[in-house]
Design a protein around this motif. Sequence first.
Motif, PDB file in Angstrom:
ATOM      1  N   LEU A 292       0.873  -1.174   0.000  1.00 25.45           N
ATOM      2  CA  LEU A 292       0.000   0.000   0.000  1.00 25.45           C
ATOM      3  C   LEU A 292       0.908   1.222   0.000  1.00 25.45           C
ATOM      4  O   LEU A 292       1.832   1.317   0.814  1.00 25.45           O
ATOM      5  N   TYR A 293       0.671   2.150  -0.918  1.00 22.76           N
ATOM      6  CA  TYR A 293       1.472   3.371  -1.013  1.00 22.76           C
ATOM      7  C   TYR A 293       0.596   4.587  -0.745  1.00 22.76           C
ATOM      8  O   TYR A 293      -0.539   4.675  -1.224  1.00 22.76           O
ATOM      9  N   VAL A 294       1.146   5.537   0.011  1.00 24.61           N
ATOM     10  CA  VAL A 294       0.548   6.861   0.166  1.00 24.61           C
ATOM     11  C   VAL A 294       1.648   7.852  -0.187  1.00 24.61           C
ATOM     12  O   VAL A 294       2.606   8.016   0.575  1.00 24.61           O
ATOM     13  N   THR A 295       1.531   8.488  -1.358  1.00 20.98           N
ATOM     14  CA  THR A 295       2.672   9.260  -1.868  1.00 20.98           C
ATOM     15  C   THR A 295       2.236  10.533  -2.595  1.00 20.98           C
ATOM     16  O   THR A 295       1.088  10.683  -2.999  1.00 20.98           O
ATOM     17  N   ILE A 296       3.202  11.395  -2.756  1.00 21.20           N
ATOM     18  CA  ILE A 296       3.128  12.486  -3.716  1.00 21.20           C
ATOM     19  C   ILE A 296       4.142  12.144  -4.794  1.00 21.20           C
ATOM     20  O   ILE A 296       5.184  11.543  -4.506  1.00 21.20           O
TER      21      ILE A 296
ATOM     22  N   GLU B 232      14.051  17.185   5.922  1.00 12.77           N
ATOM     23  CA  GLU B 232      12.925  17.637   6.735  1.00 12.77           C
ATOM     24  C   GLU B 232      11.821  16.584   6.856  1.00 12.77           C
ATOM     25  O   GLU B 232      10.888  16.749   7.635  1.00 12.77           O
ATOM     26  N   LEU B 233      11.919  15.498   6.070  1.00 18.47           N
ATOM     27  CA  LEU B 233      10.888  14.458   6.111  1.00 18.47           C
ATOM     28  C   LEU B 233      11.035  13.596   7.355  1.00 18.47           C
ATOM     29  O   LEU B 233      12.133  13.392   7.864  1.00 18.47           O
ATOM     30  N   GLY B 234       9.918  13.070   7.827  1.00 20.05           N
ATOM     31  CA  GLY B 234       9.939  12.183   8.982  1.00 20.05           C
ATOM     32  C   GLY B 234      10.533  10.827   8.642  1.00 20.05           C
ATOM     33  O   GLY B 234      10.700  10.469   7.468  1.00 20.05           O
ATOM     34  N   PRO B 235      10.815  10.002   9.650  1.00 19.79           N
ATOM     35  CA  PRO B 235      11.475   8.709   9.437  1.00 19.79           C
ATOM     36  C   PRO B 235      10.617   7.699   8.679  1.00 19.79           C
ATOM     37  O   PRO B 235      11.150   6.764   8.083  1.00 19.79           O
TER      38      PRO B 235
ATOM     39  N   TYR C 274       8.559   9.095  -6.278  1.00 19.02           N
ATOM     40  CA  TYR C 274       7.461   9.081  -5.320  1.00 19.02           C
ATOM     41  C   TYR C 274       8.012   9.295  -3.913  1.00 19.02           C
ATOM     42  O   TYR C 274       9.026   8.704  -3.533  1.00 19.02           O
ATOM     43  N   ILE C 275       7.330  10.120  -3.143  1.00 23.48           N
ATOM     44  CA  ILE C 275       7.743  10.413  -1.772  1.00 23.48           C
ATOM     45  C   ILE C 275       6.545  10.166  -0.865  1.00 23.48           C
ATOM     46  O   ILE C 275       5.476  10.756  -1.059  1.00 23.48           O
ATOM     47  N   GLY C 276       6.718   9.262   0.119  1.00 23.45           N
ATOM     48  CA  GLY C 276       5.598   8.978   1.002  1.00 23.45           C
ATOM     49  C   GLY C 276       5.794   7.687   1.778  1.00 23.45           C
ATOM     50  O   GLY C 276       6.918   7.216   1.978  1.00 23.45           O
TER      51      GLY C 276
ATOM     52  N   GLU D 284       0.979  16.323   5.239  1.00 19.80           N
ATOM     53  CA  GLU D 284       1.666  17.331   6.056  1.00 19.80           C
ATOM     54  C   GLU D 284       3.175  17.295   5.833  1.00 19.80           C
ATOM     55  O   GLU D 284       3.818  18.335   5.683  1.00 19.80           O
ATOM     56  N   GLN D 285       3.751  16.093   5.801  1.00 17.02           N
ATOM     57  CA  GLN D 285       5.204  15.996   5.735  1.00 17.02           C
ATOM     58  C   GLN D 285       5.760  16.294   4.341  1.00 17.02           C
ATOM     59  O   GLN D 285       6.940  16.630   4.212  1.00 17.02           O
ATOM     60  N   THR D 286       4.939  16.146   3.320  1.00 19.35           N
ATOM     61  CA  THR D 286       5.412  16.430   1.956  1.00 19.35           C
ATOM     62  C   THR D 286       4.947  17.800   1.471  1.00 19.35           C
ATOM     63  O   THR D 286       4.968  18.075   0.275  1.00 19.35           O
TER      64      THR D 286
END
Length: 747
Positions: free
Chosen positions: A108-112, A134-137, A175-177, A200-202
Amino acid sequence: MINLSQYQQIFDIDNTAERCKKVNDSMEQLWKSKLDQLAAQLLGQDYRIATYGQTLVTTYHDALNPKYAEQKKDSSIGRKYFAQIVRKVGNKEVNLLTLEFNGIEKRLYVTIDLSFYQVHELIKSDRLNAMLDELGPKIGTFTRTGSFTRNEIERTVLGQALIEMIKPRIRPWIYIGMMLPLEGEFEVSSIIDYLKQTWEQTAAFRQYSLEYSEQSAKAAHIMDLLASVEEPFTATLFGRSYQIQYGVTGNEKSGEREQEFSLKRDGQTIVQGCLLYREYEVRTGSSRPMLAVDVEGHNHTYTNVEALLGEGLKEWRLFKSFRTTNQDNEELKQEAMELLIQHDFEVEHNGYRIGTYNNSARRFEEDVREIKGKLVCAALLFAHVAGRGKFKFFETDATNDASIVNGDHIDDYSKEIIEYNCTFNFPVIYEATQNSSLTFVKDLIRDLHLNLTALDDKHFVILSGISGTGKTQLAKLYANAVYGLPYEADNPYLSIIPVRPDWTDGTALFGYYSSFENRYIMTEFLRIILHAHEEREKPHFIVLDEMNLARVEYYLSDYLSGVESHKEVPLHNRNDLDGIPSKINIPPNVYLIGTINVDETTHSISDKVLDRAFVMTLSDVDLETFWSRMDEGIRTGLQSEFTYLKRLHGLLSPYHLHFGYRTMSEMMKKLSSHLVLDAEYQTSRTAMLDQVISEKVLPKLKGDDRIAELLKDLKDLFAEHLGQESISCSHIIRMEKELLRYGATQF
């Protein structure tokens, strides 16, 4: 509560129709609704929810249709589902957040997502690493490796990994997420929380993507203004009046649109070129929106359109530089500036003015036709100065005559300084071939690719087929695609050599020492072989055009023997020749393509040659695709003629007497040219159609009793539409009589 393991079970269903239906039924309504509610909270308005639903529904119906069922049987469609929050910027949509259930990867992916070019811009501006830090772990970074697969890359090496993709022209989406295994039970609210956390993080990446897209849309608008100009433009160059005629702007392919132009005088084409409107540049990975003006395959104007963006009025002032290897570039630049002044350009500090862009009104202050004319004329003057492509204007003393309009260039993009990067990555090659106006299906491109590359040390393909099916064009298109070049560009690693009927031995290819001239007679073929030795990492393509005009086994035997045995081919036995070795072997970076026609003017090819080559037959002619790529004006004005010629083509095809793309193209161009004549000089459209058929199609008509039925069908076809007194019908009646009397006939 949702069960992700059950989602995976649905994705694993073998039957395509059943799988697509269950995926759509179980996911579409739920997740489209949830994403819509979330987007309303986060954005309020100005968004759209895009999903996989329509693809699923279409595939479901296709899989049940006997016409498409076999094609959809092994499809992977339906092995994933996604829903996205998107916003339209300009004429494109920006993906702000994606929820994807991927059954292939069981994740499952949740990305921008961002394009390669967007992230490459962050790398060049040294912003990527700071934004990643700045992204979370829990946030990961991924690159797309296929329609259903992604590759996770550590943040710390993402930038370097993308830089290493530039040269081989690999351009994945990034993809970032978050990523989770597609298993177990989850509350819907938990999935929504993952979406909110990723949102929020992206935020910094999303804001950058929107700003980038808005800037690109503004630059695209400027290029749209220029591309929309299609009416001819009159310019005076070196005291003579010329007309610049623009073609239709093509559809966007790989971030680029192309618009051809011709410089004409008294109806005679002097030189051809094209304007390239680039959102990004695949070869270099550049994300800057660039406008290029090519003349005979050389960029003479190459400028960043973003320089016009900002507040209020912006002057469009360009700077020209030359970067050739065999001329004094400062002298060339000075000569170019002097020519611009002579042709009424505003020149200052080696820069020249094109016009002024009004950012508030989103238009040029001057007539956009003048702006475009200046750009093209400046490029033509630069081509004259550089002398590339052996193009030169005829210079006269009258250089200040009338309405000159020219333009400029910022970075010279000349052939002399291009680094020719090559790749045998088929997806990259295939994408490059699709940017051409030529009509070749994927199966044909793939077959040629495999035939040329399957063997490590022997690359020999023969293209056979009727005249006009594009055999030589296919060879050039493929060779240029390997180097990331458009079809029209000059490729220093491609040589097309016409075969002569008097070639009787290997000297036709490898040359010979002439005692009479006291020198070695060099050939183009030998020059390519020698150059291939110097640049062993670069593939060198040789096309022997119409290779069976002479007996192939006579002149090609030395080459075939050298490739097969890996032994050297002897050239001479002298000790006083510099630059020509006494023997030479065939390096593995030589790719030989031969084209053949089969008619009474050619020789059959021996088994010795056929055994050493892949033989491809180009007999199928896809007229519908060909027609779809013709200029819209021709398609609109000549639809009935095309339909009739296609019907004629269908009658001829079973007898292998049909015509190819070249014949169809030339007939259409003549029919189109006839329609632009003044009415008093025109004949009827039917008479002109009759004329082109008798001139271009019937001359190749011949045969024995086996074509009796064809002649009858042709006579009926011509009598019905062209009339019994038509030229074409009279020819068929004559041929029927000859067939009855002699048992054979020809036009």
